[in-house]
Design a protein around this motif. Structure first.
Motif, PDB file in Angstrom:
ATOM      1  N   ASP A  84       0.929  -1.148   0.007  1.00  0.00           N
ATOM      2  CA  ASP A  84      -0.066  -0.057   0.001  1.00  0.00           C
ATOM      3  C   ASP A  84       0.944   1.232  -0.073  1.00  0.00           C
ATOM      4  O   ASP A  84       0.337   2.419   0.464  1.00  0.00           O
ATOM      5  N   ASP A  85       2.330   1.277  -0.367  1.00  0.00           N
ATOM      6  CA  ASP A  85       3.201   2.283  -0.482  1.00  0.00           C
ATOM      7  C   ASP A  85       2.947   2.963  -1.946  1.00  0.00           C
ATOM      8  O   ASP A  85       2.215   2.597  -2.647  1.00  0.00           O
ATOM      9  N   ARG A  86       3.240   4.622  -1.951  1.00  0.00           N
ATOM     10  CA  ARG A  86       3.041   5.303  -2.708  1.00  0.00           C
ATOM     11  C   ARG A  86       3.679   4.692  -4.222  1.00  0.00           C
ATOM     12  O   ARG A  86       2.940   4.777  -5.100  1.00  0.00           O
ATOM     13  N   VAL A 112       1.300   1.972  -5.544  1.00  0.00           N
ATOM     14  CA  VAL A 112       0.218   2.418  -5.945  1.00  0.00           C
ATOM     15  C   VAL A 112       0.448   3.192  -7.338  1.00  0.00           C
ATOM     16  O   VAL A 112      -0.509   3.009  -8.342  1.00  0.00           O
ATOM     17  N   LEU A 113       1.344   4.305  -7.491  1.00  0.00           N
ATOM     18  CA  LEU A 113       1.503   4.992  -8.689  1.00  0.00           C
ATOM     19  C   LEU A 113       1.862   4.036  -9.778  1.00  0.00           C
ATOM     20  O   LEU A 113       1.517   4.426 -10.898  1.00  0.00           O
ATOM     21  N   ARG A 137      -6.294   4.046   2.248  1.00  0.00           N
ATOM     22  CA  ARG A 137      -4.858   4.309   2.555  1.00  0.00           C
ATOM     23  C   ARG A 137      -4.188   4.571   1.108  1.00  0.00           C
ATOM     24  O   ARG A 137      -3.391   5.280   0.877  1.00  0.00           O
ATOM     25  N   VAL A 138      -4.820   3.783   0.031  1.00  0.00           N
ATOM     26  CA  VAL A 138      -4.404   4.133  -1.469  1.00  0.00           C
ATOM     27  C   VAL A 138      -4.807   5.365  -1.959  1.00  0.00           C
ATOM     28  O   VAL A 138      -4.136   6.256  -2.344  1.00  0.00           O
ATOM     29  N   HIS A 186      -2.491   7.990  -0.623  1.00  0.00           N
ATOM     30  CA  HIS A 186      -1.312   8.254  -1.173  1.00  0.00           C
ATOM     31  C   HIS A 186      -1.438   9.001  -2.369  1.00  0.00           C
ATOM     32  O   HIS A 186      -0.658   9.886  -3.053  1.00  0.00           O
ATOM     33  N   LEU A 187      -2.393   8.694  -3.159  1.00  0.00           N
ATOM     34  CA  LEU A 187      -2.857   9.480  -4.531  1.00  0.00           C
ATOM     35  C   LEU A 187      -3.105  11.057  -4.216  1.00  0.00           C
ATOM     36  O   LEU A 187      -2.473  11.763  -4.708  1.00  0.00           O
ATOM     37  N   GLY A 203      -1.702  12.676  -1.506  1.00  0.00           N
ATOM     38  CA  GLY A 203      -0.698  13.123  -1.075  1.00  0.00           C
ATOM     39  C   GLY A 203       0.084  13.605  -2.517  1.00  0.00           C
ATOM     40  O   GLY A 203       0.804  14.691  -2.576  1.00  0.00           O
ATOM     41  N   PHE A 204       0.050  12.543  -3.363  1.00  0.00           N
ATOM     42  CA  PHE A 204       0.940  12.766  -4.588  1.00  0.00           C
ATOM     43  C   PHE A 204       0.224  13.994  -5.339  1.00  0.00           C
ATOM     44  O   PHE A 204       1.209  14.834  -5.895  1.00  0.00           O
ATOM     45  N   THR A 247       1.779  17.227  -3.678  1.00  0.00           N
ATOM     46  CA  THR A 247       3.075  17.535  -3.519  1.00  0.00           C
ATOM     47  C   THR A 247       3.475  17.970  -5.075  1.00  0.00           C
ATOM     48  O   THR A 247       4.587  18.455  -5.304  1.00  0.00           O
TER      49      THR A 247
END
Length: 149
Positions: free
Chosen positions: A85-87, A90-91, A128-129, A132-133, A135-136, A139
């Protein structure tokens, strides 16, 4: 009847998932492939409505298969199915063309619902996924252009 291909190298786990899906949705046909090579052979032999793809397979990353399926004409929907489930994972899956990102730890009812969403043209993600999206996007705001409809 929806045809699903579950690409998972852990055979006992795949069997359990297939059993859960079959009981919850008798209108789904679930076939199992234990590797990229096995999945490719099955996809050449038959049409599937959705491939549910583990990202860590013995003969390569599942994102290779997701990318191949997205490029087929017509494309085959593929959802990532993983413990990661890390960035980065996912990306990678999203960039490869995954229509959903499903975590193996989800409750069976939730997993069935997410697969149904994929089949219906939606794009399910675990919370959780989604984090990450988001947050991406925050940023990389200058890289992400949102156009109003």
């Amino acid at each position: 009847m929806a045809a699903l291909l579950l690409v998972e190298d852990d055979v006992p786990f795949a069997t359990a998932v297939g059993r859960v899906l079959g009981r919850a949705r008798p209108d789904w046909s679930v076939e199992h492939a234990a590797s990229l090579a096995d999945a490719r052979a099955r996809i050449e032999a038959r049409a599937f409505d959705l491939a549910i793809v583990d990202l860590d397979l013995p003969d390569g990353p599942g994102t290779q298969l997701v990318r191949e399926l997205a490029r087929r004409r017509p494309p085959v929907k593929a959802a990532a199915f993983t413990i990661f489930d890390d960035r980065a994972h996912v990306l990678d899956a999203v960039r490869a063309g995954a229509v959903g990102y499903l975590l193996k730890e989800e409750a069976p009812q939730r997993l069935v619902g997410q697969i149904a969403e994929c089949l219906d043209g939606q794009h399910p993600l675990s919370s959780r996924v989604t984090a990450h999206l988001l947050g991406f996007c925050r940023t990389h705001e200058s890289d992400v252009q949102l156009t109003p409809r």
